[in-house]
Design a protein around this motif. Structure first.
Motif, mmCIF file in Angstrom:
data_model
loop_
_atom_site.group_PDB
_atom_site.id
_atom_site.type_symbol
_atom_site.label_atom_id
_atom_site.label_comp_id
_atom_site.label_asym_id
_atom_site.label_seq_id
_atom_site.Cartn_x
_atom_site.Cartn_y
_atom_site.Cartn_z
ATOM 1 N N ALA A 109 13.840 -3.119 -4.875
ATOM 2 C CA ALA A 109 12.383 -3.667 -4.934
ATOM 3 C C ALA A 109 11.947 -3.693 -6.368
ATOM 4 O O ALA A 109 11.043 -4.746 -6.790
ATOM 5 N N LEU A 110 12.386 -2.627 -7.081
ATOM 6 C CA LEU A 110 11.792 -2.296 -8.456
ATOM 7 C C LEU A 110 12.041 -3.611 -9.529
ATOM 8 O O LEU A 110 11.562 -3.650 -10.388
ATOM 9 N N VAL A 111 13.208 -4.271 -8.964
ATOM 10 C CA VAL A 111 13.591 -5.267 -9.758
ATOM 11 C C VAL A 111 12.307 -6.378 -10.203
ATOM 12 O O VAL A 111 12.461 -6.981 -11.318
ATOM 13 N N VAL A 112 11.396 -6.612 -8.987
ATOM 14 C CA VAL A 112 10.444 -7.648 -9.240
ATOM 15 C C VAL A 112 9.021 -6.932 -9.167
ATOM 16 O O VAL A 112 8.105 -7.482 -8.807
ATOM 17 N N ARG A 113 9.068 -5.826 -9.825
ATOM 18 C CA ARG A 113 7.850 -5.098 -9.855
ATOM 19 C C ARG A 113 6.793 -5.447 -10.570
ATOM 20 O O ARG A 113 5.563 -5.144 -10.464
ATOM 21 N N ARG A 114 7.120 -6.189 -11.698
ATOM 22 C CA ARG A 114 6.102 -6.827 -12.603
ATOM 23 C C ARG A 114 5.533 -8.123 -12.019
ATOM 24 O O ARG A 114 4.632 -8.657 -12.352
ATOM 25 N N ARG A 115 6.512 -8.915 -11.282
ATOM 26 C CA ARG A 115 6.116 -10.191 -11.136
ATOM 27 C C ARG A 115 5.307 -10.287 -9.562
ATOM 28 O O ARG A 115 4.355 -11.051 -9.462
ATOM 29 N N TYR A 116 5.889 -9.311 -8.791
ATOM 30 C CA TYR A 116 5.018 -9.206 -7.558
ATOM 31 C C TYR A 116 4.798 -7.793 -7.176
ATOM 32 O O TYR A 116 5.265 -7.145 -6.327
ATOM 33 N N PRO A 117 3.915 -7.050 -7.971
ATOM 34 C CA PRO A 117 3.477 -5.667 -7.904
ATOM 35 C C PRO A 117 2.998 -5.296 -6.554
ATOM 36 O O PRO A 117 3.546 -4.050 -6.086
ATOM 37 N N LEU A 118 2.178 -5.943 -6.039
ATOM 38 C CA LEU A 118 1.601 -5.395 -4.536
ATOM 39 C C LEU A 118 2.512 -5.438 -3.449
ATOM 40 O O LEU A 118 2.825 -4.670 -2.706
ATOM 41 N N ALA A 119 3.459 -6.641 -3.689
ATOM 42 C CA ALA A 119 4.342 -6.738 -2.375
ATOM 43 C C ALA A 119 5.636 -5.624 -2.681
ATOM 44 O O ALA A 119 5.992 -5.056 -1.637
ATOM 45 N N VAL A 120 5.785 -5.406 -3.887
ATOM 46 C CA VAL A 120 6.730 -4.196 -4.230
ATOM 47 C C VAL A 120 6.035 -2.831 -3.668
ATOM 48 O O VAL A 120 6.886 -1.992 -3.057
ATOM 49 N N LEU A 121 4.869 -2.629 -4.009
ATOM 50 C CA LEU A 121 4.291 -1.513 -3.614
ATOM 51 C C LEU A 121 4.307 -1.394 -2.116
ATOM 52 O O LEU A 121 4.500 -0.333 -1.412
ATOM 53 N N CYS A 122 4.014 -2.385 -1.117
ATOM 54 C CA CYS A 122 3.993 -2.318 0.241
ATOM 55 C C CYS A 122 5.630 -2.006 0.700
ATOM 56 O O CYS A 122 5.515 -1.233 1.537
ATOM 57 N N VAL A 123 6.568 -2.549 -0.030
ATOM 58 C CA VAL A 123 7.912 -2.384 0.632
ATOM 59 C C VAL A 123 8.431 -0.985 0.224
ATOM 60 O O VAL A 123 9.004 -0.382 1.120
ATOM 61 N N VAL A 124 8.198 -0.585 -0.833
ATOM 62 C CA VAL A 124 8.391 0.905 -1.158
ATOM 63 C C VAL A 124 7.576 1.954 -0.364
ATOM 64 O O VAL A 124 8.036 2.866 -0.349
ATOM 65 N N THR A 125 6.387 1.724 -0.062
ATOM 66 C CA THR A 125 5.525 2.500 0.707
ATOM 67 C C THR A 125 6.273 2.703 2.001
ATOM 68 O O THR A 125 6.376 3.572 2.776
ATOM 69 N N ALA A 126 6.412 1.501 2.639
ATOM 70 C CA ALA A 126 7.357 1.415 4.001
ATOM 71 C C ALA A 126 8.561 2.336 3.956
ATOM 72 O O ALA A 126 8.755 3.068 4.765
ATOM 73 N N ALA A 127 9.377 2.288 2.902
ATOM 74 C CA ALA A 127 10.627 2.999 2.613
ATOM 75 C C ALA A 127 10.283 4.373 2.422
ATOM 76 O O ALA A 127 11.010 5.112 3.181
ATOM 77 N N THR A 128 9.241 4.770 1.779
ATOM 78 C CA THR A 128 8.798 6.043 1.928
ATOM 79 C C THR A 128 8.222 6.712 2.932
ATOM 80 O O THR A 128 8.976 7.965 3.298
ATOM 81 N N LEU A 129 7.476 6.079 3.793
ATOM 82 C CA LEU A 129 7.315 6.427 5.004
ATOM 83 C C LEU A 129 8.255 6.781 6.174
ATOM 84 O O LEU A 129 8.271 7.559 6.834
#
Length: 441
Positions: A109-129
């Motif tokens: 997900a970090l590949v698009v962290r600059r273009r879609y930062p909020l979406a990446v945050l949601c995906v990574v947060t879900a993966a972390t949980l």
């Protein structure tokens, strides 16, 4: 049976209550709109930024996948509050696939962290949980990068300010909230990597500062060149104006003064008339010189501050051709003036240019065609103004001209997209023709 009574005060309170409810709803809608609207343009990462993010995702993904595969089935003992807890990591093919999937999703997900930062945050947060307690390293580092990216790159500031604390709180209060421990062999990297990042950032800042100073220097150089060109153009314009004013009037004055000197003894009355013509030419020259110099030195502030300032006379136009032709006739050159077409007012710049064409051509006839006669034709066409000056030729005057006058005329005409044609006539003499395009009425 009751009787209804309508109280104006009650109606007014009801209307105010309805208005307050509507205002509150509008404020809520506006707040919601601002929360989901971008506070700036969407991020557009450069190719270099894309490549860097892909590299980060690949390196972090490879490291975390290796970590998950290498630690499958291991048991971790943690000391919490003086008590030892055994944490068994996922094992078997299913557990290994689950850990690889979490690592790949969080890192990819970090590949698009600059273009879609909020979406990446949601995906990574879900993966972390979803990451098991014993293998938090699979997604924790990706979560830290995602939080940073959302804070720096997201244009949705209100939504970001709400999402960041929620994500951190969810991860911090979940059952997986044990921060991963950094092994001793990685302590050096933990210190050196921030130092390397800081050094690269400092070098980048220095390069950008140098580029900014270089661009500023180039801009200053270009501005200086533009100012120099403007000064040169203004000097050329002043030279043309002074040439037109001085050459014509001084040439006429020289001829009149010479005639007066020749006939001073034999015909004093005619000599006096010639001297009066010299005086009139000198006054006309001084008037035009004052006008030219006034245009060069006068400003709006000077005019407001000095009520006694002399307002310069308007620039000559086609309505003053009769006066110009009269002065040339008094200098001894017979001139015929013909105006054809529908005479009408023209832009001041066009009229001044046409006037200077006639003035320069007649001045050349006076200086270089002694004993000739001249004809001036002004034709007001529908699409263009044609000015033609011809002479019949005569004896040579006082030397050959420098040609600067005709060059100045061409420059004047070029401003108005006009053209100038000059040359000898088949039957003798010289011809000057200027064509100036006009706006169709």
């Amino acid at each position: 049976m009751g009787t209804g009574v309508d109280f104006p005060g009650a109606r007014r309170r009801d209307n105010e209550a309805v208005t307050d409810v509507r205002t509150g709803l509008e404020r809520l809608r506006e707040g919601a709109r601002r929360a989901v609207s971008a506070g700036g343009p969407p991020p557009r990462p450069s190719r270099r930024a894309w490549r860097f993010d892909v590299l980060v995702a690949l390196v972090l993904g490879a490291a975390t996948v290796y970590y998950g595969v290498d630690n499958a089935g291991n048991v971790v003992v943690r000391m919490v509050g003086g008590r030892a807890y055994a944490l068994e990591r996922p094992s078997g093919t299913g557990g290994m696939a689950f850990m690889v999937t979490l690592a790949a999703v969080a890192s990819g997900a970090l590949v698009v962290r600059r273009r879609y930062p909020l979406a990446v945050l949601c995906v990574v947060t879900a993966a972390t949980l979803a990451t098991p307690h014993a293998v938090m390293r699979l997604t924790f580092y990706a979560f830290v990068i995602a939080v940073y990216s959302a804070a720096v790159y997201s244009p949705y500031r209100v939504a970001t300010l709400g999402a960041l604390p929620v994500s951190v709180a969810l991860v911090g209060t979940s059952g997986n909230s044990v921060t991963p421990i950094v092994p001793n062999e990685y302590i050096a990297l933990l210190i050196l990597i921030p130092m390397a990042v800081a050094a690269v950032g400092l070098r980048t800042w220095k390069l950008r500062s140098d580029e900014g100073r270089a661009r500023l220097s180039v801009l200053e150089h270009e501005q200086a060149e533009a100012l120099s060109r403007a000064v040169e153009h203004e000097r050329a314009r002043i030279a043309r104006e002074l040439h037109d004013v001085v050459t014509h009037n001084v040439s006429v004055m020289i001829i009149q003064a010479g005639a007066a000197r020749t006939i001073m003894k034999s015909s004093p009355e005619r000599a006096g008339e010639a001297l009066l013509a010299v005086e009139a030419g000198g006054r006309a020259a001084m008037t035009e010189l004052r006008h030219v110099m006034g245009l060069l030195t006068a400003t709006a502030e000077d005019g407001a501050a000095d009520p006694d300032a002399v307002v310069p006379a308007p620039q000559p136009g086609l309505d003053q051709l009769e006066v110009l032709v009269g002065r040339v006739r008094e200098a001894g050159l017979p001139v015929e003036l013909a105006v054809t077409g529908g005479r009408r007012p023209l832009p001041p710049g066009v009229e001044l240019t046409a006037y200077r064409v006639v003035q320069e051509a007649l001045t050349n006839s006076v200086k270089h065609a002694s004993g000739a006669s001249a004809a001036v034709t002004v034709d007001y066409g529908t699409r263009q103004l044609r000015v033609e000056v011809t002479d019949t030729g005569g004896g040579p005057g006082a030397g050959a001209g420098s040609g600067r006058g005709l060059i100045g005329l061409r420059e004047r005409l070029a401003v108005h997209d006009g053209t100038l044609a000059t040359g000898g006539r088949a039957g003798g003499g010289y011809r000057v023709e200027a064509l100036i395009p006009l706006e169709t009425p």
